[in-house]
Design an enzyme around this catalytic site. Sequence first.
Site, PDB file in Angstrom:
ATOM      1  N   LYS A   1      19.193  11.772  43.085  1.00  0.00           N
ATOM      2  CA  LYS A   1      19.776  11.103  41.911  1.00  0.00           C
ATOM      3  C   LYS A   1      19.444  11.951  40.693  1.00  0.00           C
ATOM      4  CE  LYS A   1      20.399   7.532  38.846  1.00  0.00           C
ATOM      5  NZ  LYS A   1      19.337   6.575  38.660  1.00  0.00           N
TER       6      LYS A   1
ATOM      7  N   ASP B   1      21.517  -1.971  39.425  1.00  0.00           N
ATOM      8  CA  ASP B   1      20.391  -1.488  38.621  1.00  0.00           C
ATOM      9  C   ASP B   1      19.284  -2.553  38.564  1.00  0.00           C
ATOM     10  OD1 ASP B   1      18.997   0.436  37.261  1.00  0.00           O
ATOM     11  OD2 ASP B   1      20.328   0.532  35.524  1.00  0.00           O
TER      12      ASP B   1
HETATM   13  N1  ARG Z   1      19.521   2.336  33.556  1.00  0.00           N
HETATM   14  C1  ARG Z   1      20.659   2.229  32.716  1.00  0.00           C
HETATM   15  C2  ARG Z   1      20.436   3.034  31.463  1.00  0.00           C
HETATM   16  O1  ARG Z   1      19.359   2.959  30.911  1.00  0.00           O
HETATM   17  C3  ARG Z   1      20.900   0.804  32.363  1.00  0.00           C
HETATM   18  C4  ARG Z   1      22.146   0.530  31.664  1.00  0.00           C
HETATM   19  C5  ARG Z   1      22.309  -0.909  31.486  1.00  0.00           C
HETATM   20  N2  ARG Z   1      23.418  -1.290  30.685  1.00  0.00           N
HETATM   21  C6  ARG Z   1      24.613  -1.541  31.143  1.00  0.00           C
HETATM   22  N3  ARG Z   1      25.512  -1.937  30.324  1.00  0.00           N
HETATM   23  N4  ARG Z   1      24.898  -1.405  32.379  1.00  0.00           N
HETATM   24  O2  ARG Z   1      21.289   3.720  31.028  1.00  0.00           O
END
Ligand code: ARG
Length: 428
Positions: free
Chosen positions: A207, A340
Amino acid sequence: MLYAAILLLVLTGKMHAQSKLKVIKAGKLVDVIHEVVLTNQIILIDNDKIVDIGANIPIPKGAEVIDLSKATVLPGLMDCHAHVTFQPGDNYYEDIFRKTAIDYAVIAHIYAKRTLEAGFTMIRDVGADALLDVSLRNAINEGLIPGPRMLVSTFVLSPTGGHGDLSGFNPSIDWKGNKDYTGIADGADEIRKRVRNNIKWGADWIKFAATAGVLSEEESVGAPQYSLEEMKVLVEEANRWGKKVAAHAHGAEGAKLAIQAGVASIEHGSLIDEETIRMMKEKGIWLVSDIYNDDYILSEFAKKGYPEKIIEKERLVGRLQRENFQKAVKAGVKIAYGTDSGVYPHGWNGKQFFYMVKYGLTPMQAIQSATINAADLMDWKDKTGSLTKGKLADIIAVETNPLNDIKALESVKFVMKEGVVYKNELTP
Ligand code: ARG
């Protein structure tokens, strides 16, 4: 000779004693391959596998019968974008400055259990510190602790100052003593070394941060963070060792570079444009978009003391991510379920189904994204992802038919992984 024959008899006798057949009576059963809901099905399970399935299967004598005739039975769910080894605590700075990998290590097994009990029998974990993911995966595989089957990525590759680095703090704070024990890599040579290290230490996937991010303090949310040359080296090196690559990418430009470099999936995809969508469709690149997260971040992260600039970044991408997800769905881009997890509390992995249906998938497609599609992306389609004879017995059940009410998947009542029941709130 005689001795060998006796030994064989003893061994096979023992095997039979161990393998108790199980039978699940499924009132309704979601067939994700033929896209239908079947009624009154019998699933016959021997050890870890489904050995027969259908309406007219005789129930073998002595088999353990699990009566789910009032429930809807589905294949175990799969989350292709999880971080099961951590979760934010109550305070941003506490998490960063006071916690060590050991703090997370002692808790991670609880997160794994919650994930499994939420009906997720397999995850692709896309980034962890200190090889916690490798240890957790191995302990789960050995049957020492309950949890989903895991494919892991170890350290997320990121350039200096990028999404995987810690920026915005006093530069004299020495963040990581051992610079080889991180994912920070700049330029072809370092990238090759990090990819090789990750694989040597047990990574199943690679990743990397193709673009900036939300929950990191660099200014941009979506700007590219590696050059095309660097991304090409990264993917080439991973592929040389038989590993596929997932690219964290919010912005369109970085996503396009990652696609050109040959990644298997685009994670987040918040600001992708029509050209990105066309490229993904043409090349069969998966979109793994965490479209539930926005709600949780906007309601909770300010309270946790996250800097305003991070919250502001979330406001920038949240709605657009959902709209662009919908455009990708309309264009026929391959969608795999990924949430996530670890941004929101573990065990809530099922909450995203509702949003995926709201933003363009049919309930059946949403379920497919977390079963047969997820298995396809993870290269595990021959072993899981559907309730099919010969596949692993990863089986869940819910009280209401999720095709009528997708939120049913937020409360999974029965979980079997590889033939072992981990949760059963349906039969006494
Ligand atoms: N891990 C991702 C980042 O920090 C989370 C994003 C979360 N926000 C979203 N709208 N999906 O970029």
